[in-house]
Motif scaffolding. Structure first.
Motif, PDB file in Angstrom:
ATOM      1  N   ILE A 182      -6.652  12.849  -3.997  1.00 61.04           N
ATOM      2  CA  ILE A 182      -6.629  12.831  -2.538  1.00 61.04           C
ATOM      3  C   ILE A 182      -7.790  11.541  -2.125  1.00 61.04           C
ATOM      4  N   GLU A 183      -8.743  11.630  -2.707  1.00 57.25           N
ATOM      5  CA  GLU A 183      -9.751  10.771  -2.432  1.00 57.25           C
ATOM      6  C   GLU A 183      -9.361   9.380  -3.010  1.00 57.25           C
ATOM      7  N   SER A 184      -8.861   9.419  -4.161  1.00 57.18           N
ATOM      8  CA  SER A 184      -8.440   7.779  -4.833  1.00 57.18           C
ATOM      9  C   SER A 184      -7.438   7.375  -3.673  1.00 57.18           C
ATOM     10  N   TRP A 185      -6.416   8.283  -3.288  1.00 61.13           N
ATOM     11  CA  TRP A 185      -5.478   7.583  -2.640  1.00 61.13           C
ATOM     12  C   TRP A 185      -5.926   7.103  -1.136  1.00 61.13           C
ATOM     13  N   ARG A 186      -6.784   7.715  -0.739  1.00 60.17           N
ATOM     14  CA  ARG A 186      -7.411   7.137   0.642  1.00 60.17           C
ATOM     15  C   ARG A 186      -8.246   5.810   0.358  1.00 60.17           C
ATOM     16  N   LYS A 187      -8.726   5.785  -0.837  1.00 60.53           N
ATOM     17  CA  LYS A 187      -9.571   4.530  -1.058  1.00 60.53           C
ATOM     18  C   LYS A 187      -8.700   3.445  -1.173  1.00 60.53           C
ATOM     19  N   ILE A 188      -7.381   3.538  -1.688  1.00 61.10           N
ATOM     20  CA  ILE A 188      -6.614   2.264  -2.032  1.00 61.10           C
ATOM     21  C   ILE A 188      -5.844   2.033  -0.788  1.00 61.10           C
ATOM     22  N   SER A 189      -5.869   0.564  -0.549  1.00 63.39           N
ATOM     23  CA  SER A 189      -5.390  -0.155   0.543  1.00 63.39           C
ATOM     24  C   SER A 189      -3.918  -0.768   0.210  1.00 63.39           C
ATOM     25  N   VAL A 190      -3.002  -0.440   0.856  1.00 60.32           N
ATOM     26  CA  VAL A 190      -1.785  -0.927   0.606  1.00 60.32           C
ATOM     27  C   VAL A 190      -1.069  -1.798   1.590  1.00 60.32           C
ATOM     28  N   GLU A 191      -2.063  -2.324   2.711  1.00 61.03           N
ATOM     29  CA  GLU A 191      -1.679  -2.840   3.794  1.00 61.03           C
ATOM     30  C   GLU A 191      -1.147  -4.327   3.208  1.00 61.03           C
ATOM     31  N   GLY A 192      -0.065  -4.681   3.999  1.00 63.07           N
ATOM     32  CA  GLY A 192       0.449  -5.991   3.634  1.00 63.07           C
ATOM     33  C   GLY A 192       1.405  -5.943   2.202  1.00 63.07           C
ATOM     34  N   LEU A 193       1.591  -4.867   1.516  1.00 62.58           N
ATOM     35  CA  LEU A 193       2.240  -4.778   0.439  1.00 62.58           C
ATOM     36  C   LEU A 193       3.526  -3.992   0.701  1.00 62.58           C
ATOM     37  N   ASP A 194       4.600  -4.560   0.212  1.00 58.11           N
ATOM     38  CA  ASP A 194       6.000  -3.895   0.229  1.00 58.11           C
ATOM     39  C   ASP A 194       6.244  -3.131  -0.926  1.00 58.11           C
ATOM     40  N   ASP A 195       7.453  -2.265  -1.013  1.00 58.89           N
ATOM     41  CA  ASP A 195       7.598  -1.542  -2.318  1.00 58.89           C
ATOM     42  C   ASP A 195       7.819  -2.394  -3.477  1.00 58.89           C
ATOM     43  N   LYS A 196       8.369  -3.625  -3.464  1.00 58.95           N
ATOM     44  CA  LYS A 196       8.588  -4.520  -4.477  1.00 58.95           C
ATOM     45  C   LYS A 196       7.189  -4.768  -5.070  1.00 58.95           C
ATOM     46  N   LYS A 197       6.319  -5.210  -4.336  1.00 54.44           N
ATOM     47  CA  LYS A 197       4.784  -5.689  -4.746  1.00 54.44           C
ATOM     48  C   LYS A 197       4.270  -4.506  -5.306  1.00 54.44           C
ATOM     49  N   ILE A 198       4.275  -3.183  -4.882  1.00 56.44           N
ATOM     50  CA  ILE A 198       3.701  -2.048  -5.380  1.00 56.44           C
ATOM     51  C   ILE A 198       4.234  -1.849  -6.786  1.00 56.44           C
ATOM     52  N   CYS A 199       5.634  -1.868  -6.829  1.00 56.99           N
ATOM     53  CA  CYS A 199       6.309  -1.699  -8.104  1.00 56.99           C
ATOM     54  C   CYS A 199       5.669  -2.589  -9.308  1.00 56.99           C
ATOM     55  N   GLU A 200       5.669  -3.740  -9.003  1.00 57.97           N
ATOM     56  CA  GLU A 200       5.097  -5.114  -9.657  1.00 57.97           C
ATOM     57  C   GLU A 200       3.899  -4.721 -10.307  1.00 57.97           C
ATOM     58  N   PHE A 201       2.934  -4.108  -9.565  1.00 59.29           N
ATOM     59  CA  PHE A 201       1.595  -3.891  -9.535  1.00 59.29           C
ATOM     60  C   PHE A 201       1.581  -2.839 -10.802  1.00 59.29           C
ATOM     61  N   LEU A 202       2.050  -1.642 -10.454  1.00 60.27           N
ATOM     62  CA  LEU A 202       2.458  -0.637 -11.353  1.00 60.27           C
ATOM     63  C   LEU A 202       2.869  -0.989 -12.696  1.00 60.27           C
ATOM     64  N   ASP A 203       3.865  -1.861 -12.737  1.00 59.02           N
ATOM     65  CA  ASP A 203       4.250  -2.517 -14.014  1.00 59.02           C
ATOM     66  C   ASP A 203       3.192  -3.092 -14.754  1.00 59.02           C
ATOM     67  N   ASN A 204       2.513  -3.959 -14.117  1.00 57.41           N
ATOM     68  CA  ASN A 204       1.297  -4.616 -14.898  1.00 57.41           C
ATOM     69  C   ASN A 204       0.369  -4.085 -15.340  1.00 57.41           C
ATOM     70  N   GLN A 205       0.271  -2.551 -14.897  1.00 56.79           N
ATOM     71  CA  GLN A 205      -0.899  -1.695 -15.128  1.00 56.79           C
ATOM     72  C   GLN A 205      -0.399  -0.825 -16.193  1.00 56.79           C
ATOM     73  N   GLY A 206       0.934  -1.114 -16.481  1.00 57.20           N
ATOM     74  CA  GLY A 206       1.223  -0.103 -17.668  1.00 57.20           C
ATOM     75  C   GLY A 206       2.005   1.066 -17.145  1.00 57.20           C
ATOM     76  N   HIS A 207       2.430   1.249 -15.798  1.00 54.89           N
ATOM     77  CA  HIS A 207       2.996   2.309 -15.372  1.00 54.89           C
ATOM     78  C   HIS A 207       4.544   1.958 -14.958  1.00 54.89           C
ATOM     79  N   HIS A 208       5.090   2.857 -14.762  1.00 51.99           N
ATOM     80  CA  HIS A 208       6.692   2.971 -14.393  1.00 51.99           C
ATOM     81  C   HIS A 208       6.898   3.489 -13.161  1.00 51.99           C
ATOM     82  N   ALA A 209       7.529   2.733 -12.246  1.00 49.34           N
ATOM     83  CA  ALA A 209       7.768   3.224 -11.013  1.00 49.34           C
ATOM     84  C   ALA A 209       9.174   3.614 -10.972  1.00 49.34           C
ATOM     85  N   LEU A 210       9.394   4.803 -10.247  1.00 48.32           N
ATOM     86  CA  LEU A 210      10.787   5.371 -10.118  1.00 48.32           C
ATOM     87  C   LEU A 210      11.372   4.954  -8.896  1.00 48.32           C
ATOM     88  N   ILE A 211      12.317   4.134  -9.004  1.00 41.36           N
ATOM     89  CA  ILE A 211      13.059   3.487  -7.927  1.00 41.36           C
ATOM     90  C   ILE A 211      14.392   4.489  -7.645  1.00 41.36           C
TER      91      ILE A 211
END
Length: 297
Positions: free
Chosen positions: A225-254
């Motif tokens: 919960i604390e980590s989620w509140r610290k993360i700012s996703v302002e100005g990011l759409d779903d596509k950019k979030i998925c790209e960020f997760l892929d670059n970090q080695g995570h897989h996004a469920l579409i």
């Protein structure tokens, strides 16, 4: 409570004053235009007697301060009456009173013209006042913003639950305080929040109450919960979030993503074939040719 209940009244007064000033400016421009259109020969004409003279903009200007003061006095009287009715209601006195009875009970000083305006117009159309017609006489009682059958925890919780199920939105803390005495309202709200039945959040500098739906109450680790509140996703759409997760080695469920089609593209249909005459071969022996008719004898 008095400031919140009378804020709308002062806004109405400002609109009235603004409209009056616009009318005054319009009359002044019209008078100035009439003076410029008069021929020079009429400048020396004898003025008409003051008795038959119509009211000009100068007269409206001279009357403006007094009319402004009068409108201010009216709205202050209205705010005072609403405030006193609210005090009676929150103290447990829910019986309706006439304007004269209210003036006598609280020893209010209201001008006779303002009194007529309140009794015949202002109180009848005010959203915070409930008008009861008894023996052909108008009686007034405060109308709270929330319909609570009793100043207790259960009615407020039921109201929040009903609004949640009907998607009618939340309830502000100010509305609760204008329905239940402030001290008791704060005690009930704190009790519901501590019990986990209600969530209190701040939105647009106002405290708002939401009902807690137990079936959807998920237990999440506080670290997440604390980590989620610290993360700012302002100005990011779903596509950019998925790209960020892929670059970090995570897989996004579409979910409900469009699947690429591997089917070959359909060729366009050619032009329409010309119409040709088709004969019925099984009756060909019965057909006769009339293209060259025999000459008449």
């Amino acid at each position: 409570m008095a400031s919140s209940s009378s804020a709308g009244l002062f806004k109405e007064r400002e609109k009235f004053v603004k409209r009056h000033a616009e009318e005054t400016a319009f009359l002044a421009s019209a008078e100035k235009r009439q003076k410029t259109e008069k021929p020079s020969s009429q400048k020396t004409s004898r003025p008409k007697p003051a008795i038959n003279r119509s009211k000009t903009s100068s007269d409206f200007t001279s009357d403006y301060p007094s009319s402004t003061t009068g409108s201010k006095s009216r709205f202050l009287s209205l705010a005072n009456v609403v405030e006193k009715l609210q005090e009676r209601f929150l103290s447990g006195q829910t019986d309706a009173l006439t304007l004269d009875e209210l003036i006598e009970e609280f020893e209010l000083k209201i001008d006779s013209s303002d009194k007529h305006w309140l009794n015949s117009e202002a109180l009848l159309s005010n959203k915070q006042i409930d008008v009861k017609r008894i023996d052909d006489i108008n009686k007034f009682v405060y109308k709270p913003p929330l319909d609570l059958k009793a100043p207790k925890k259960t009615p407020l919780l039921n109201l929040l639950k009903s609004r949640h199920e009907k998607c009618e939105g939340a309830v502000t803390v100010d509305d609760v305080r204008e329905t239940i005495p402030r001290q008791k309202a704060d005690f009930i709200i704190d009790s519901l929040v501590k019990g986990g039945d209600v969530v209190k959040v701040t939105s647009n500098k106002k405290e708002v109450l939401f009902y807690t739906d137990r079936p959807y109450d998920l237990r999440v680790n506080q670290e997440f919960i604390e980590s989620w509140r610290k993360i700012s996703v302002e100005g990011l759409d779903d596509k950019k979030i998925c790209e960020f997760l892929d670059n970090q080695g995570h897989h996004a469920l579409i979910k409900n993503a469009s699947r690429p089609s591997n089917l070959p593209a359909k060729s366009k249909r050619g032009g329409r074939r010309p119409d040709t005459m088709k004969h019925n071969q099984h009756v060909a022996h019965k057909l006769e040719d009339y293209s060259n008719p025999a000459p008449k004898k």
